[in-house]
Design a protein around this motif. Sequence first.
Motif, short mmCIF file in Angstrom:
data_model
loop_
_atom_site.label_atom_id
_atom_site.label_comp_id
_atom_site.label_asym_id
_atom_site.label_seq_id
_atom_site.Cartn_x
_atom_site.Cartn_y
_atom_site.Cartn_z
N LEU A 135 -16.16 4.78 -69.00
CA LEU A 135 -16.01 6.13 -68.47
C LEU A 135 -14.86 6.86 -69.17
CD1 LEU A 135 -16.91 8.14 -66.20
CD2 LEU A 135 -15.10 7.13 -64.79
N ASP A 136 -13.77 6.17 -69.42
CA ASP A 136 -12.60 6.82 -70.01
C ASP A 136 -12.80 7.12 -71.49
OD1 ASP A 136 -9.75 7.60 -69.33
OD2 ASP A 136 -9.41 6.36 -71.10
N ILE A 137 -13.52 6.26 -72.22
CA ILE A 137 -13.73 6.50 -73.65
C ILE A 137 -14.70 7.64 -73.88
CG2 ILE A 137 -15.69 4.96 -73.96
CD1 ILE A 137 -12.67 5.29 -76.32
N SER A 138 -15.44 8.05 -72.84
CA SER A 138 -16.41 9.12 -72.99
C SER A 138 -15.86 10.49 -72.62
CB SER A 138 -17.66 8.84 -72.15
OG SER A 138 -17.34 8.76 -70.77
N ASN A 139 -14.87 10.56 -71.72
CA ASN A 139 -14.35 11.87 -71.32
C ASN A 139 -12.84 11.99 -71.43
OD1 ASN A 139 -13.41 10.44 -69.09
ND2 ASN A 139 -15.06 11.13 -67.76
N ALA A 140 -12.14 10.96 -71.91
CA ALA A 140 -10.71 11.04 -72.21
C ALA A 140 -9.86 11.42 -71.01
CB ALA A 140 -10.45 12.03 -73.36
N TRP A 173 -14.77 19.13 -63.47
CA TRP A 173 -15.89 18.25 -63.75
C TRP A 173 -15.91 17.91 -65.23
CZ3 TRP A 173 -18.85 15.95 -60.15
CH2 TRP A 173 -18.85 16.49 -58.85
N LEU A 174 -16.06 16.62 -65.52
CA LEU A 174 -16.09 16.13 -66.90
C LEU A 174 -17.39 15.38 -67.13
CD1 LEU A 174 -12.46 14.72 -67.27
CD2 LEU A 174 -13.30 16.96 -68.00
N PRO A 175 -17.97 15.49 -68.32
CA PRO A 175 -19.18 14.72 -68.61
C PRO A 175 -18.83 13.26 -68.87
CG PRO A 175 -18.51 15.96 -70.54
CD PRO A 175 -17.58 16.38 -69.44
N ALA A 176 -19.78 12.39 -68.65
CA ALA A 176 -19.61 10.96 -68.89
C ALA A 176 -20.87 10.44 -69.57
CB ALA A 176 -19.35 10.21 -67.59
N SER A 177 -20.72 9.37 -70.29
CA SER A 177 -21.84 8.80 -71.03
C SER A 177 -22.83 8.11 -70.09
CB SER A 177 -21.32 7.80 -72.07
OG SER A 177 -20.69 6.71 -71.42
N PRO A 178 -24.09 8.03 -70.49
CA PRO A 178 -25.06 7.30 -69.64
C PRO A 178 -24.69 5.83 -69.45
CG PRO A 178 -26.20 8.68 -71.24
CD PRO A 178 -24.75 8.70 -71.62
N ASP A 179 -24.09 5.21 -70.48
CA ASP A 179 -23.69 3.80 -70.34
C ASP A 179 -22.66 3.62 -69.23
OD1 ASP A 179 -25.38 3.11 -72.37
OD2 ASP A 179 -23.84 3.08 -73.92
N SER A 180 -21.73 4.56 -69.11
CA SER A 180 -20.71 4.43 -68.08
C SER A 180 -21.31 4.49 -66.68
CB SER A 180 -19.66 5.53 -68.25
OG SER A 180 -20.23 6.81 -68.09
N PHE A 181 -22.34 5.30 -66.49
CA PHE A 181 -22.99 5.36 -65.19
C PHE A 181 -23.81 4.10 -64.92
CE2 PHE A 181 -21.79 9.77 -65.10
CZ PHE A 181 -21.69 10.06 -63.74
#
Length: 326
Positions: A135-140, A173-181
């Motif tokens: 989650l953190d690597i996708s939205n910093a 609101w921040l986007p997140a990668s599908p893998d993180s979800f």
Amino acid sequence: MRDLVLWLKQTTKPRNSPRTKSASTAGTVNQITRKRNPGDQYQPRTIRHSNAVVRSFYEFWIETGHGPLANPVPLDRRGSRPHAHHNPLDPFKPEGRIRYNPKIPKARPREIPDERWNDLFGALRSNRDRAILSLDISNAARASEVLGIRGVDLDWGDQLVQVSRKGSDDAQWLPASPDSFVWLRLYLAELAPLEPNDQIWWTLRRRDRGAGLRLQPMNYEALRAVFRRINAVLGTNYTMHDLRHAAALRMSRDKNLTLLDVQTILGHAHLSTTADVYLLEDEAVVIRRVAEHLAERELRAQQAPPPVAVGYEADDLAVLFGGLPR
């Protein structure tokens, strides 16, 4: 103030307990990450922050009328004496820097290359840790912002995460990668059902805090323990903040994102903070990209020019454009 700065440069920081495992690596540079390990002395940024706090303390009491007549933390005004009044014939200039502030060394990039990231992610031992890092690597997001996420802050349909920004506490609101979800769903399936306003990150082990054995909300110290276990396995010294730098560099290299987009995702008030702190590039990476650029230009120059369109004379175009038609 001069003596205070000189003392801070030479003294050793007090510690609650002596170093054990980190005694041999204190102040040294890690061979894998090329980051310096924390030492036993105060860093220049800490000394500068201390000087700013002391000056602000005296400024407050001077404004209330209960402080000294002059601030004992002087500013370094070029071409004028300390605490001088403004000359109305001169233009207004910045207030100046604190005189005894030490210089800050040039910062090095804190990027995690893709191959190192794969090793780091492979060393994780739980779905909770995989969910946090992906989650953190996708939205910093910052560590405190990630740890404060609740159930109502997850938008599963649009794959968005709401965080409370540091300092202002503004919701964003921040986007997140599908893998993180995906990892987040696997982690939440292992927990008991949570209320919408409950924190989503919990410890994996039950602790007795006076109400019996139960899971505790995850704090920053528990997150640091995750990285301590990873660094012990890989021989690195990564931190949670390194993921923020790596994500910022990834986004800045995407041609579809502008620098303002990166600033918005990082939550910076000033664009200079995004450019000067989080977008530092390694010299070797810059040299490699410039070499590829020069090689591509040389390849284009060696290619034969396209044929002249029907209805035009090549000699006339050469005279018009001052050379061979391109």
